[in-house]
Design an enzyme around this catalytic site. Sequence first.
Site, PDB file in Angstrom:
ATOM      1  N   MET A  96     -26.169  36.886  93.769  1.00  0.00           N
ATOM      2  CA  MET A  96     -27.605  37.071  93.552  1.00  0.00           C
ATOM      3  C   MET A  96     -28.004  36.429  92.228  1.00  0.00           C
ATOM      4  SD  MET A  96     -27.909  41.076  94.626  1.00  0.00           S
ATOM      5  CE  MET A  96     -26.293  41.485  93.991  1.00  0.00           C
ATOM      6  N   GLY A 184     -28.925  39.845  88.048  1.00  0.00           N
ATOM      7  CA  GLY A 184     -28.036  38.768  88.473  1.00  0.00           C
ATOM      8  C   GLY A 184     -26.625  39.293  88.652  1.00  0.00           C
ATOM      9  N   SER A 185     -26.053  39.210  89.832  1.00  0.00           N
ATOM     10  CA  SER A 185     -24.788  39.864  90.088  1.00  0.00           C
ATOM     11  C   SER A 185     -24.244  39.441  91.448  1.00  0.00           C
ATOM     12  CB  SER A 185     -24.991  41.384  90.039  1.00  0.00           C
ATOM     13  OG  SER A 185     -26.207  41.731  90.656  1.00  0.00           O
ATOM     14  N   ARG A 186     -23.336  40.269  92.004  1.00  0.00           N
ATOM     15  CA  ARG A 186     -22.671  39.884  93.242  1.00  0.00           C
ATOM     16  C   ARG A 186     -22.350  41.126  94.068  1.00  0.00           C
ATOM     17  NH1 ARG A 186     -17.021  36.772  92.741  1.00  0.00           N
ATOM     18  NH2 ARG A 186     -15.959  38.160  94.192  1.00  0.00           N
TER      19      ARG A 186
END
EC number: 4.1.1.65
Length: 216
Positions: A96, A184-186
Amino acid sequence: MKLHKESKGTITVATLLFIIIAGLSIYFLKFWAILLLIPVLVIYGLVFWFFRVPERHILDTEENIIAPVDGKVVMIKEVDEDEFLKEKAIQISIFMSPLNVHICRFPVSGKVVYKKYHPGRYLVAWHEKSSTENERTTVVVEGFNHHKVVFRQIAGYVARRIVFYCNEGDEAKAGHEFGFIKFGSRMDVFLPLNTEITCKIGDKTTGGIDVIAKLK
């Protein structure tokens, strides 16, 4: 535009900073303040955009694995899932960016049988080792045909706050919200080896809508 409940603190701080910067700019720069305020206003607007909650029509499903987040599929591979399954699984990773909706959704319907928070590092979210070394949460849902699906929120270099609302014993409904990650990440999803994968690397996903795999 509807805003997520996790936005309150961030938007309050952003608003105060914007007021202070605007006031100081107008006082000291006069007419030229506009040159500074335009990019500041854009950033301020992006904060609101980040916390948006889009309306989506979520369909009930049992065997389908639904995209848990908006983002881009960056990994599909066979791995050893050592935390819960203790066996090989297919890992699907979705990255993301700060511009994506950051609501985290259950990828599968069933019952929450495990959850755990892990403190850790802040490697960039697309780094392969971020799945096991970064700050993260792990949730497991037992769903269709008693399959256990593991999914993991992963904090990235920018993301420093993971929120998840589910508890062991809760009912999970595919596509419905269980958490949120700032900025912002996964998300990793671990599936049985015989799962039919319906997405490919590079696909853009819409959380709660797109089918990324099917259990058998």
